[in-house]
Design a protein around this motif. Structure first.
Motif, mmCIF file in Angstrom:
data_model
loop_
_atom_site.group_PDB
_atom_site.id
_atom_site.type_symbol
_atom_site.label_atom_id
_atom_site.label_comp_id
_atom_site.label_asym_id
_atom_site.label_seq_id
_atom_site.Cartn_x
_atom_site.Cartn_y
_atom_site.Cartn_z
ATOM 1 N N ILE A 24 -70.076 -43.794 21.327
ATOM 2 C CA ILE A 24 -69.307 -43.510 20.110
ATOM 3 C C ILE A 24 -67.895 -43.072 20.461
ATOM 4 O O ILE A 24 -66.914 -43.502 19.829
ATOM 5 N N ILE A 25 -67.770 -42.233 21.495
ATOM 6 C CA ILE A 25 -66.440 -41.787 21.936
ATOM 7 C C ILE A 25 -65.609 -42.979 22.401
ATOM 8 O O ILE A 25 -64.404 -43.077 22.105
ATOM 9 N N ALA A 26 -66.242 -43.907 23.119
ATOM 10 C CA ALA A 26 -65.531 -45.103 23.587
ATOM 11 C C ALA A 26 -65.014 -45.923 22.411
ATOM 12 O O ALA A 26 -63.874 -46.422 22.428
ATOM 13 N N VAL A 27 -65.834 -46.075 21.370
ATOM 14 C CA VAL A 27 -65.411 -46.832 20.183
ATOM 15 C C VAL A 27 -64.250 -46.125 19.496
ATOM 16 O O VAL A 27 -63.281 -46.770 19.079
ATOM 17 N N VAL A 28 -64.326 -44.808 19.374
ATOM 18 C CA VAL A 28 -63.248 -44.036 18.738
ATOM 19 C C VAL A 28 -61.948 -44.191 19.517
ATOM 20 O O VAL A 28 -60.870 -44.366 18.932
ATOM 21 N N ILE A 29 -62.040 -44.133 20.845
ATOM 22 C CA ILE A 29 -60.846 -44.339 21.684
ATOM 23 C C ILE A 29 -60.274 -45.730 21.442
ATOM 24 O O ILE A 29 -59.061 -45.913 21.331
ATOM 25 N N LEU A 69 -56.463 -55.717 16.823
ATOM 26 C CA LEU A 69 -56.629 -54.274 16.984
ATOM 27 C C LEU A 69 -58.003 -53.814 16.496
ATOM 28 O O LEU A 69 -58.599 -52.900 17.074
ATOM 29 N N MET A 70 -58.514 -54.459 15.443
ATOM 30 C CA MET A 70 -59.828 -54.084 14.922
ATOM 31 C C MET A 70 -60.931 -54.425 15.927
ATOM 32 O O MET A 70 -61.857 -53.642 16.147
ATOM 33 N N LEU A 71 -60.827 -55.601 16.546
ATOM 34 C CA LEU A 71 -61.851 -56.028 17.503
ATOM 35 C C LEU A 71 -61.741 -55.306 18.835
ATOM 36 O O LEU A 71 -62.710 -55.230 19.592
ATOM 37 N N LEU A 72 -60.553 -54.770 19.125
ATOM 38 C CA LEU A 72 -60.338 -54.081 20.400
ATOM 39 C C LEU A 72 -61.289 -52.902 20.565
ATOM 40 O O LEU A 72 -61.784 -52.641 21.673
ATOM 41 N N SER A 73 -61.573 -52.204 19.478
ATOM 42 C CA SER A 73 -62.458 -51.032 19.569
ATOM 43 C C SER A 73 -63.861 -51.425 20.012
ATOM 44 O O SER A 73 -64.524 -50.683 20.744
ATOM 45 N N PHE A 74 -64.312 -52.614 19.580
ATOM 46 C CA PHE A 74 -65.642 -53.077 19.982
ATOM 47 C C PHE A 74 -65.665 -53.456 21.469
ATOM 48 O O PHE A 74 -66.672 -53.233 22.151
ATOM 49 N N LEU A 83 -71.132 -49.053 31.072
ATOM 50 C CA LEU A 83 -70.987 -47.943 32.012
ATOM 51 C C LEU A 83 -72.115 -46.931 31.836
ATOM 52 O O LEU A 83 -72.637 -46.389 32.817
ATOM 53 N N VAL A 84 -72.499 -46.681 30.583
ATOM 54 C CA VAL A 84 -73.622 -45.784 30.308
ATOM 55 C C VAL A 84 -74.907 -46.331 30.922
ATOM 56 O O VAL A 84 -75.675 -45.603 31.566
ATOM 57 N N ALA A 85 -75.150 -47.624 30.722
ATOM 58 C CA ALA A 85 -76.355 -48.245 31.273
ATOM 59 C C ALA A 85 -76.375 -48.152 32.798
ATOM 60 O O ALA A 85 -77.396 -47.820 33.407
ATOM 61 N N LYS A 86 -75.232 -48.408 33.418
ATOM 62 C CA LYS A 86 -75.165 -48.452 34.884
ATOM 63 C C LYS A 86 -75.288 -47.065 35.515
ATOM 64 O O LYS A 86 -76.066 -46.876 36.458
ATOM 65 N N PHE A 87 -74.534 -46.101 35.001
ATOM 66 C CA PHE A 87 -74.455 -44.812 35.686
ATOM 67 C C PHE A 87 -75.406 -43.755 35.117
ATOM 68 O O PHE A 87 -75.853 -42.877 35.848
ATOM 69 N N LEU A 88 -75.722 -43.833 33.822
ATOM 70 C CA LEU A 88 -76.599 -42.829 33.229
ATOM 71 C C LEU A 88 -78.071 -43.239 33.309
ATOM 72 O O LEU A 88 -78.956 -42.389 33.465
ATOM 73 N N HIS A 89 -78.323 -44.559 33.212
ATOM 74 C CA HIS A 89 -79.705 -45.038 33.217
ATOM 75 C C HIS A 89 -80.072 -45.842 34.473
ATOM 76 O O HIS A 89 -81.238 -46.214 34.637
ATOM 77 N N LYS A 90 -79.072 -46.111 35.321
ATOM 78 C CA LYS A 90 -79.303 -46.940 36.513
ATOM 79 C C LYS A 90 -79.915 -48.296 36.112
ATOM 80 O O LYS A 90 -80.843 -48.800 36.756
#
Length: 323
Positions: A24-29, A69-74, A83-90
């Motif tokens: 969610i933070i990544a999407v907001v950024i 700009l709208m699609l950039l957030s996705f 990154l979450v899948a790779k580093f948080l869940h391996k």
């Protein structure tokens, strides 16, 4: 198998809470450039974005810039999810995508081409039957720019939604609940409700949520039946890409330099826009996919339990112990 293979990676419940927060933070950024551009444009026009309705906000920028700009957030959200899948869940992208030994690109292209032809056919048929509702909106230079933006970013947008709902959340809820029906229905409902702020809802009414939730359910079914995201990835990409290129309207979420512009002013959704896709077209698509990929055992794949694979331990006898 698609959900059960998540037992191979780190799947503690708190990891999914943290992972979802990071996504969610990544999407907001990713939304910051879009919000900043709208704010600057509104200020230059002597307006304020506070209290500005969604439809007007989508029309304040030049359509190609607005879409980019709208699609950039996705796109940023998709990077965050990987990154979450790779580093948080391996977890590898392959395990997040499919239960097959490798990602089946032929499946992605089959669903993409099939739904691209079908959805484009519906648009052209409606134009043929009601030409008074449309104007030709084609302008070569803006359309070429639109094609570049859409071909690159629309698949990233749709892939983010599929990897989040039919991938990350479906697998996470599935291994925690140890069943398939809960992730299927919960992700479909949440997927639909997240579209509730779309301008289409204001114009067509809340009954359109039947279409959004029904689409989520359809995508969830083909993911579980096919043991992978490939068909859902191809279908969703075709749905958004061909729509963005072929038709737009002032009251839709996608404002583009498309070939056609729908000038009609709907006051409520009708059968062809909601119920026909959900209750006629999607079941036909399920039939086509099931015949091509030999789907069987529907009840277990959609409503069965999710069990952790049994790892057989091989006991090696040490002869030295007997000495």
């Amino acid at each position: 198998m698609y959900i059960a293979q998540t037992f191979q990676v780190l799947h503690d419940w708190w990891r999914y809470l943290i992972g979802l927060l990071i996504i969610i933070i990544a999407v907001v950024i990713g939304q910051i450039p879009f919000t900043a551009a709208i704010f600057v444009k509104a200020m230059s026009d002597g307006e304020s974005i506070i209290g500005m309705d969604e439809s007007k906000m989508m029309n304040i920028l030049e359509p190609n810039l607005n879409l980019f700009l709208m699609l950039l957030s996705f796109a940023v959200g998709l990077v965050g999810l990987f990154l979450v899948a790779k580093f948080l869940h391996k977890q590898s992208i392959r395990l997040l995508t499919t239960a097959r030994p490798k990602i089946d690109w032929k499946r992605i292209w089959f669903a993409f081409i099939l739904w691209g032809v079908v959805s484009s056919g519906f648009i052209l048929l409606d134009y043929y039957m009601s030409p008074e509702d449309y104007v030709v909106n084609f302008k070569l230079q803006p359309f070429i720019i639109l094609c570049v933006i859409a071909i690159i970013l629309v698949p990233l947008q749709t892939s983010f939604e599929e990897f989040l709902f039919r991938g990350y959340l479906m697998q996470g809820i599935g291994v925690l609940a140890k069943n398939k029906w809960l992730p299927l229905f919960s992700t479909s409902i949440v997927f639909g409700l997240l579209h509730i702020a779309n301008p289409e809802v204001e114009k067509l009414g809340y009954v359109i949520m039947v279409y959004y939730i029904g689409t989520g359910l359809f995508l969830g079914i083909i993911t579980l039946m096919d043991d992978g995201l490939e068909l859902a990835l191809g279908f969703h990409a075709a749905n958004n890409l061909f729509t963005a290129l072929l038709v737009t309207a002032d009251w839709t979420a996608f404002q583009t330099h498309s070939v056609l512009k729908d000038m009609s002013e709907p006051t409520s959704a009708n059968f062809s826009e909601i119920f026909m896709p959900v209750f006629i077209v999607f079941p036909l698509m399920l039939f086509i996919f099931s015949k091509k990929y030999n789907w069987t055992n529907w009840n277990d794949k959609l409503f069965g339990s999710v069990e952790e694979p049994i790892i057989e331990e091989v006991l090696v006898e040490d002869d030295n112990i007997l000495d």
